[in-house]
Design a protein around this motif. Structure first.
Motif, PDB file in Angstrom:
ATOM      1  N   ILE B 318      39.185  21.140   2.648  1.00 47.56           N
ATOM      2  CA  ILE B 318      39.908  20.625   0.986  1.00 47.56           C
ATOM      3  C   ILE B 318      39.248  20.338   0.808  1.00 47.56           C
ATOM      4  O   ILE B 318      38.485  19.781  -0.115  1.00 47.56           O
ATOM      5  N   GLN B 319      38.618  18.602   1.182  1.00 50.49           N
ATOM      6  CA  GLN B 319      37.721  17.927   0.747  1.00 50.49           C
ATOM      7  C   GLN B 319      36.205  17.791   0.647  1.00 50.49           C
ATOM      8  O   GLN B 319      35.787  18.126  -0.704  1.00 50.49           O
ATOM      9  N   VAL B 321      35.376  20.897  -0.524  1.00 52.85           N
ATOM     10  CA  VAL B 321      35.462  21.878  -1.901  1.00 52.85           C
ATOM     11  C   VAL B 321      36.403  20.338  -3.297  1.00 52.85           C
ATOM     12  O   VAL B 321      35.117  20.888  -3.998  1.00 52.85           O
ATOM     13  N   ASP B 322      36.420  19.479  -2.971  1.00 55.18           N
ATOM     14  CA  ASP B 322      36.447  18.599  -3.692  1.00 55.18           C
ATOM     15  C   ASP B 322      34.825  18.308  -4.185  1.00 55.18           C
ATOM     16  O   ASP B 322      34.972  18.208  -5.304  1.00 55.18           O
ATOM     17  N   GLU B 325      32.970  20.813  -5.891  1.00 58.35           N
ATOM     18  CA  GLU B 325      33.234  21.238  -7.325  1.00 58.35           C
ATOM     19  C   GLU B 325      32.953  20.413  -8.053  1.00 58.35           C
ATOM     20  O   GLU B 325      32.436  20.773  -9.664  1.00 58.35           O
ATOM     21  N   VAL B 331      32.469  27.493  -5.192  1.00 59.49           N
ATOM     22  CA  VAL B 331      33.035  27.583  -3.479  1.00 59.49           C
ATOM     23  C   VAL B 331      34.496  29.228  -4.168  1.00 59.49           C
ATOM     24  O   VAL B 331      34.996  29.555  -4.128  1.00 59.49           O
ATOM     25  N   ASP B 442      32.079  14.605   1.565  1.00 63.16           N
ATOM     26  CA  ASP B 442      31.140  14.484   0.223  1.00 63.16           C
ATOM     27  C   ASP B 442      29.254  13.999   0.175  1.00 63.16           C
ATOM     28  O   ASP B 442      28.818  14.729  -0.185  1.00 63.16           O
TER      29      ASP B 442
END
Lengths: 461, 461
Positions: B318-319, B321-322, B325, B331, B442
């Motif tokens: 999830i991190q 994808v954050d 994006e 994604v 990140d």
């Protein structure tokens, strides 16, 4: 109750096993070798087994355990869990950590509901299921079923972590262990059948050893949770800093959150607003969360946002100013008269503006001169100090001067970049004495921002 | 000419000294002990001195040196420099590194102008003054006057750094050495009396060992420089990635730039626009610059922005994808039919969406299955792979599968977080085989972004 869960005097492990590599083995090893209190392995297949240089007595069931049990750790297959929990309830156990998986996360929602019903009936509070549970660095209470070679155990210290993700929690443990970061408590609550992050927050609020609470959250699951969290966090944040990182922000990320923890990721803006209102400091990554938490645990809050930048590298000083300004902190100029006075005591080429650049020809003493001249004055609320130890004139004595400057009661953070032994020892001494060190100016600036932000939060709440 | 400066066959050191701790001593030690080619120490005070287990012959002046000299390193007091430079010019030396300070940075602009005039008259190109000069990891040519205990020396490798700040360059050296990052060349040009960053850029463009050029810049100094830089960088960026970090953005930061390097910081927007136009990839910090440079040196550029996220931790996925994006990368979901097929080969609880979450119960093989099924398809342009090694089923063999997946010709970056020996060895193997590893999602996302960005730049230029 939560204090018993986080810091029990006696623990039973159902599914404890002498089979190396199994979940029940790792948990038993954790507890037998590092938990200083009572451990009762439960497994009907074994009687007495020699393990880790001692004879371990296994019990057939919880009811056979002669002493009271504070916490039961359940590591048996999912279908057996309701029965085990019932036995624990009958025995009078008040808290259970269910590490077993195969519940709602695998589509078995009914089995999870059954667990909830049993827990309610017997008044047993449940952490999990499908969680890595609790790590308490003080007592060695440790249900994390990953051996220390894979996931190191951090030393006791002022930080506590509440994590919705087990793997993220385990990775943080390992990372904190390597960096000797004082992560005294860590909890992962898995499917959250019963105990919520809000209750865990209360648990850590009540423990004086915890100075800063960190939260890794993907999303709330149940209606009303957000409101509960807000009300509780607000009360706690007035006394103890709470730092949170919300994962799952954009569209694809929210889809992923849903699939991962069945949480309602909700709009990211909702969480952002919630944290703001609650006085929770928001981080934009796990690493940033701990950067800020470290500063909050070590340093006071500043009275305002005026920051002194002291550096032996003009370039690093500029990067620091960039980062501070981007965060809304101020880097005010030094009044002419003060600068003139100070200039006399420094090298002829030193730049006495803000940043104060003592230059690559600096000695330890020049740092002391600047800190003593400027930190006690009302001109500055805090200091970001760059100490590139690559320049020839700096020694480890500089650490003493920085530590001494704590007497001015203003936050000090240090930027130190490089990799030599000297750099590393210098950092250890500083952090051991309450001065947080960061490898880059932007991270140090964010740490000061967190201190400033928390000062503002305290004023407001 | 610049190739001689960066990679000389013979070097004279004026101001070389047997006095331990002096600048002339450190440079001489660097060259005598690690530079494999000819070194001529110049100092009239000495004749023959035993140092580092050998007899070192000193010359009284450059004119006494019997052989041709490619580069003269000048480390004598500022007032003596014009005369030394003249002697070098008469001897026919083509390049000088002036490490001495006390010129325009200290208000002695006339002395610097004198140096410029002498350089022009004799056709000697000058790096500096007031610089740490050149570090060439391949040949050991090294004018950095900081001993290796303070500033480690990185191993040879595909990255080159051009730095306006000497201390920042030294700190980067030390950091790269510790991380075994292949920083093959490093140059700091100090006051920039003659050789500019634009010329250095050309020098590195011409050297095939350099795969990616990084630039730390605070600001141009002379009129017309920005235009020169733009034209040159544009030509180079079409062939070789150039990554730059501009320090000094906000108001106070620009004031600091002015005081540090007398550069016209100019508006940050000007530099931002310049980099855009030139096809230079902009970093927002030194660390980010090297994160991106590492990926650019190791990995191909992707055809598009569609990213596969493969993870054993839902939370880390999830991190990731954050972060992806937020950077404008895509994604995309996996088509139902493909997902169904893949699901059969993975664990029952694995989530086959994007991220593909093989879960904490994964084995190495599950990563291989997913990569082999999805990377060769036209669904994805690149992959971000999270490998939290804290989970029990992963071994170092996973590295082989990831390295094998390079055959699909699509960029792969890895996120690996923690601190155990296993984590570290795994990273070493991956990076040794061209797969860059980052500690947080990140940073890995930004690395993929840089690859995507450079692909776009190449298409445009």
């Amino acid at each position: 109750m939560l204090s018993k869960l986080l810091d029990p005097e006696s623990v039973a492990v159902v599914g404890a096993s002498p089979k190396q590599g199994s979940v029940g083995y790792v948990i038993l090893e954790n507890l037998v070798t590092r938990f200083g209190k009572k451990v009762f392995p439960i497994n009907p297949k074994y009687d007495e087994v020699e393990l880790w240089g001692r004879v371990i007595k296994f019990y057939r069931s919880i009811s056979e355990v002669p002493d009271p049990v504070d916490v039961v750790v359940i590591a048996t297959p999912a279908p057996t869990v309701p029965k085990v929990l019932e036995e624990a309830g009958i025995k009078g156990v008040k808290a259970a950590v269910i590490v077993s998986s195969g519940f709602s996360e695998a589509g078995n929602t009914e089995l999870e509901n059954w667990v909830k019903a049993v827990a309610k009936q017997y008044g047993v509070r449940v952490l999990g299921p499908n969680c890595i549970g609790v790590y308490n660095a003080y007592s060695g209470f440790d249900t994390v079923f990953l051996p220390a070679e894979r996931a190191g155990r951090p030393p006791p210290g002022p930080l506590a972590l509440i994590s919705q993700s087990g793997a993220v929690a385990a990775a943080i443990m390992d990372w904190a262990a390597r960096r000797r970061l004082g992560l005294g408590f860590l909890v992962n609550y898995g499917n959250k059948a019963d105990i919520t992050e809000t209750e865990l927050l209360e648990g850590f609020a009540a423990d004086d050893r915890v100075k800063v609470i960190t939260i890794y959250i993907e999303g709330f699951k149940y209606p009303g949770e957000a409101r509960q969290f807000l009300e509780t966090a607000k009360k706690i944040a007035a006394k103890k800093p709470v730092v949170a990182y919300k994962a799952g922000r954009g569209g694809a990320a929210q889809r992923a959150v849903k699939s991962h923890t069945a949480a309602m990721a909700g709009s990211y803006e909702m969480y952002h607003g919630l944290f703001q209102q609650a006085g929770v400091i928001e981080a934009s990554s796990v690493r940033e969360m701990f950067d800020m938490a470290k500063a909050l645990a070590m340093q006071p809050t500043p009275r305002g946002r005026r920051t002194l930048v002291l550096t032996d590298s003009g370039g690093m000083g500029i990067q620091a100013v960039d980062a501070l300004e981007a965060l809304g902190l101020e880097v005010p100029e030094i009044p002419e008269s003060v600068a003139k006075e100070l200039k006399r005591e420094l090298l002829p080429f030193a730049a006495v503006a803000n940043p104060v650049d003592v230059t690559g020809s600096t000695t330890d003493e020049h740092y002391k001169i600047v800190l003593d001249a400027l930190l006690p004055t009302p001109l500055f609320d805090m200091a970001l100090v760059v100490t590139l130890m690559q320049v020839p004139g700096l020694t480890k004595n500089l650490a003493d001067y920085l530590i001494d400057a704590k007497k001015y009661g203003k936050p000090i953070v240090v930027v130190n970049f490089g990799g030599s032994e000297l750099v590393q020892r210098f950092e250890e001494v500083l952090e051991g004495n309450g001065i947080p060190v960061y490898p880059t100016p932007d991270r140090a600036a964010k740490a000061l921002w967190a201190l400033y932000k928390y000062g503002e939060i305290r004023k407001r709440l």
